[in-house]
Design a protein around this motif. Structure first.
Motif, PDB file in Angstrom:
ATOM      1  N   GLY A   1       0.819  -1.220   0.000  1.00  0.00           N
ATOM      2  CA  GLY A   1       0.000   0.000   0.000  1.00  0.00           C
ATOM      3  C   GLY A   1       0.846   1.259   0.000  1.00  0.00           C
ATOM      4  N   ARG A   2       1.894   1.270   0.837  1.00  0.00           N
ATOM      5  CA  ARG A   2       2.777   2.441   0.941  1.00  0.00           C
ATOM      6  C   ARG A   2       3.495   2.691  -0.379  1.00  0.00           C
ATOM      7  NH1 ARG A   2       8.221   2.922   4.217  1.00  0.00           N
ATOM      8  NH2 ARG A   2       8.220   0.682   3.893  1.00  0.00           N
ATOM      9  N   PHE A   3       4.004   1.628  -1.026  1.00  0.00           N
ATOM     10  CA  PHE A   3       4.735   1.786  -2.274  1.00  0.00           C
ATOM     11  C   PHE A   3       3.819   2.206  -3.422  1.00  0.00           C
ATOM     12  CE2 PHE A   3       8.575  -1.164  -1.158  1.00  0.00           C
ATOM     13  CZ  PHE A   3       8.923  -0.276  -0.152  1.00  0.00           C
ATOM     14  N   LEU A   4       2.588   1.731  -3.427  1.00  0.00           N
ATOM     15  CA  LEU A   4       1.625   2.164  -4.453  1.00  0.00           C
ATOM     16  C   LEU A   4       1.398   3.679  -4.364  1.00  0.00           C
ATOM     17  CD1 LEU A   4      -0.928  -0.775  -4.272  1.00  0.00           C
ATOM     18  CD2 LEU A   4       0.184  -0.021  -6.377  1.00  0.00           C
TER      19      LEU A   4
ATOM     20  N   LEU B   1       3.491   5.952  -3.119  1.00  0.00           N
ATOM     21  CA  LEU B   1       4.713   6.710  -3.414  1.00  0.00           C
ATOM     22  C   LEU B   1       5.156   6.591  -4.868  1.00  0.00           C
ATOM     23  CD1 LEU B   1       6.816   5.817  -0.234  1.00  0.00           C
ATOM     24  CD2 LEU B   1       5.894   8.077  -0.798  1.00  0.00           C
ATOM     25  N   TYR B   2       5.043   5.404  -5.448  1.00  0.00           N
ATOM     26  CA  TYR B   2       5.710   5.136  -6.720  1.00  0.00           C
ATOM     27  C   TYR B   2       4.764   4.981  -7.911  1.00  0.00           C
ATOM     28  CZ  TYR B   2       9.655   4.356  -3.614  1.00  0.00           C
ATOM     29  OH  TYR B   2      10.633   4.513  -2.669  1.00  0.00           O
ATOM     30  N   THR B   3       3.450   5.101  -7.667  1.00  0.00           N
ATOM     31  CA  THR B   3       2.495   5.070  -8.787  1.00  0.00           C
ATOM     32  C   THR B   3       1.595   6.299  -8.679  1.00  0.00           C
ATOM     33  OG1 THR B   3       0.518   3.972  -7.845  1.00  0.00           O
ATOM     34  CG2 THR B   3       2.407   2.557  -8.383  1.00  0.00           C
ATOM     35  N   GLU B   4       0.731   6.456  -9.672  1.00  0.00           N
ATOM     36  CA  GLU B   4      -0.226   7.566  -9.637  1.00  0.00           C
ATOM     37  C   GLU B   4      -1.662   7.072  -9.494  1.00  0.00           C
ATOM     38  OE1 GLU B   4       2.420  10.786 -12.129  1.00  0.00           O
ATOM     39  OE2 GLU B   4       0.901   9.660 -13.208  1.00  0.00           O
ATOM     40  N   LEU B   5      -1.813   5.842  -9.046  1.00  0.00           N
ATOM     41  CA  LEU B   5      -3.159   5.335  -8.774  1.00  0.00           C
ATOM     42  C   LEU B   5      -3.789   6.174  -7.665  1.00  0.00           C
ATOM     43  CD1 LEU B   5      -2.621   1.452  -8.760  1.00  0.00           C
ATOM     44  CD2 LEU B   5      -3.598   2.845 -10.581  1.00  0.00           C
TER      45      LEU B   5
ATOM     46  N   ILE C   1       0.028  -5.346  -9.924  1.00  0.00           N
ATOM     47  CA  ILE C   1      -0.402  -3.986 -10.281  1.00  0.00           C
ATOM     48  C   ILE C   1       0.706  -2.991  -9.941  1.00  0.00           C
ATOM     49  CG2 ILE C   1      -2.022  -2.119  -9.688  1.00  0.00           C
ATOM     50  CD1 ILE C   1      -4.168  -4.367  -9.330  1.00  0.00           C
ATOM     51  N   LEU C   2       1.308  -3.127  -8.763  1.00  0.00           N
ATOM     52  CA  LEU C   2       2.423  -2.259  -8.355  1.00  0.00           C
ATOM     53  C   LEU C   2       3.561  -2.360  -9.372  1.00  0.00           C
ATOM     54  CD1 LEU C   2       4.035  -0.498  -6.272  1.00  0.00           C
ATOM     55  CD2 LEU C   2       4.695  -2.649  -5.170  1.00  0.00           C
ATOM     56  N   ALA C   3       3.971  -3.584  -9.687  1.00  0.00           N
ATOM     57  CA  ALA C   3       5.085  -3.797 -10.630  1.00  0.00           C
ATOM     58  C   ALA C   3       4.758  -3.198 -12.000  1.00  0.00           C
ATOM     59  CB  ALA C   3       5.385  -5.283 -10.753  1.00  0.00           C
ATOM     60  N   ASN C   4       3.532  -3.409 -12.464  1.00  0.00           N
ATOM     61  CA  ASN C   4       3.135  -2.881 -13.778  1.00  0.00           C
ATOM     62  C   ASN C   4       3.134  -1.353 -13.801  1.00  0.00           C
ATOM     63  OD1 ASN C   4       2.803  -5.291 -15.132  1.00  0.00           O
ATOM     64  ND2 ASN C   4       0.637  -5.496 -14.642  1.00  0.00           N
ATOM     65  N   GLU C   5       2.563  -0.750 -12.773  1.00  0.00           N
ATOM     66  CA  GLU C   5       2.429   0.709 -12.748  1.00  0.00           C
ATOM     67  C   GLU C   5       3.792   1.396 -12.650  1.00  0.00           C
ATOM     68  OE1 GLU C   5      -0.359   2.637 -13.128  1.00  0.00           O
ATOM     69  OE2 GLU C   5      -1.402   0.775 -13.614  1.00  0.00           O
ATOM     70  N   VAL C   6       4.694   0.856 -11.798  1.00  0.00           N
ATOM     71  CA  VAL C   6       6.013   1.475 -11.638  1.00  0.00           C
ATOM     72  C   VAL C   6       6.839   1.281 -12.908  1.00  0.00           C
ATOM     73  CG1 VAL C   6       8.109   1.582 -10.237  1.00  0.00           C
ATOM     74  CG2 VAL C   6       5.951   1.068  -9.140  1.00  0.00           C
TER      75      VAL C   6
END
Length: 418
Positions: free
Chosen positions: A272-275, A277-281, A303-308
């Motif tokens: 949750g924290r990385f989503l 910080l590192y994505t725009e979701l 989803i995190l890996a794809n978005e970043v």
């Protein structure tokens, strides 16, 4: 922190977890409500690429531009010659001009994926190099005009310096000058471009405060500083490192697949924290995905890996990496995008040991590591456990590509060139 921001930028920083500290929340917030304002972050050129540890700063510049302001990316062509001593145990190796220029060329490649330097908009980003004003400084004039504003007593009290001295580790006079040069950068950027804000990791707090103080004394201007938390993963590891070294942002130093895989391997507690910080979701979606448990959290990690990966390397690279991962993990096959070691027949000769192949393919740092991997049943050849560290691989074995694995998550292909 109960401050309720009016500006979009401060609101985003607070909501998504970017803020560690600010010299004056209200003053900065009000300044950002008065039209397009410039802010900068400096990046020293100590390697040919930045790594994931710098991504939080890059995202801050990206959000600064997305909320209507002008980001300045400052390359440390001058300051790299000195080396930032902040929270380091030893002096950085000194680089020559050619090495620094080469590193800057490598680092610059990443920024255009995140920040717009080319539009005609009033908040078009600037890419600058502090060598422009630092290289030509006259030492005596600089000491007289700038050095007189610095108290050595105060500089010694900064945590970054104090911690080094408390451990009785040497701090060279060269390094001691770094904070003066960084402070001077802020002064020059304010004088030349009206820059009102310096951002950085929380280890830069002392350097940022120095710049604010110097600019106030020399130009009688109010400027601001804002820091992000120094990130560690939930298991205490420094962000940007993995078991096989730094997670570089440049594709030639870390393939898009390996980059994707780093994020896919995020621990459950960090998702949750990385989503945020590192994505725009949207923040609500980040919170929802971060709260998933059991096998469901794996979908959030994809989803995190794809978005970043999409932000850095593009949507196609993210999709290819996901397809490769699915092929490798779910079907036990060989994906198109795996890190690949290609040997010529001359390099292969009569045969190469499996230990050498594991090292050459990047799955182990040394022969000793590779042998330990094999003895602990952590190495596989074409999905079958390897037990013989003396195994030789010859041209017959490489008549088709072979797949090497270290543990469940790290894989590489080895093939013979035509």
């Amino acid at each position: 922190m109960t401050y309720h921001p009016k500006s979009d930028f401060i609101a985003v920083m607070m909501e998504r977890g970017f803020l560690a500290d600010c010299t004056d929340y209200q003053g900065l917030d009000e300044a950002l409500m008065q039209g397009v304002k410039p802010a900068y972050i400096g990046f020293d050129a100590t390697a040919k690429s930045l790594h994931v540890g710098s991504l939080i700063q890059i995202m801050m510049l990206r959000w600064f531009q997305k909320t209507g302001h002008q980001p300045i990316t400052l390359m440390g062509g001058g300051t790299t010659k000195v080396g930032d001593p902040s929270f380091r145990a030893d002096e950085r190796p000194l680089l020559n001009d050619a090495q620094i220029d080469d590193n800057i060329a490598g680092i610059k490649k990443v920024f255009s994926a995140y920040i717009d330097y080319d539009s005609d908009a009033p908040n078009k980003a600037l890419m600058l190099n502090n060598a422009e004003w630092l290289n030509g400084l006259n030492y005596l004039e600089f000491l007289r005009d700038i050095g007189r504003h610095f108290s050595v007593n105060r500089m010694l009290a900064f945590e970054s310096v104090k911690s080094r001295l408390d451990r009785e580790q040497s701090l060279s006079f060269l390094e001691f000058n770094y904070m003066i040069l960084q402070a001077y950068d802020f002064l020059e950027l304010n004088r030349r471009y009206g820059c009102i804000l310096q951002m950085g990791g929380s280890d830069q707090w002392g350097n940022i405060v120095n710049g604010i103080d110097l600019t106030r004394r020399v130009l009688d201007t109010s400027i601001y500083g804002l820091t992000s938390p120094l990130l560690t993963t939930s298991d205490g590891k420094k962000m940007g490192k993995s078991q096989d070294g730094a997670v570089w942002l440049n594709a030639e130093m870390r393939s898009p697949y390996e980059f994707w895989q780093f994020w896919r391997n995020t621990t459950d507690a960090d998702v949750g924290r990385f989503l945020k910080l590192y994505t725009e979701l949207p923040v609500e979606e980040c919170t929802r995905l971060g709260a998933l448990a059991g096998s469901e959290v794996n979908a959030a990690k994809v989803i995190l890996a794809n978005e970043v990966t999409k932000l850095l390397h593009g949507a196609e690279a993210a999709a290819t990496a996901e397809a490769t991962a699915r092929e490798v993990f779910e079907k036990g096959g060989v994906g198109d995008d795996l890190p690949t070691l290609t040997l010529t027949r001359a390099e292969l000769g009569e045969g190469v040991s499996i230990v050498q192949l594991i090292v050459k393919s990047g799955l182990a740092k040394s022969g000793k590591d590779a042998k330990r991997l094999i003895s602990e049943n952590g190495a596989k050849l074409d999905d079958k456990a390897l037990s013989d560290a003396g195994l030789m691989i010859d041209a017959t074995a490489l008549s088709s590509p072979i797949k090497l694995s270290a543990g469940k998550k790290r894989h590489a292909l080895v093939q013979l060139s035509d």
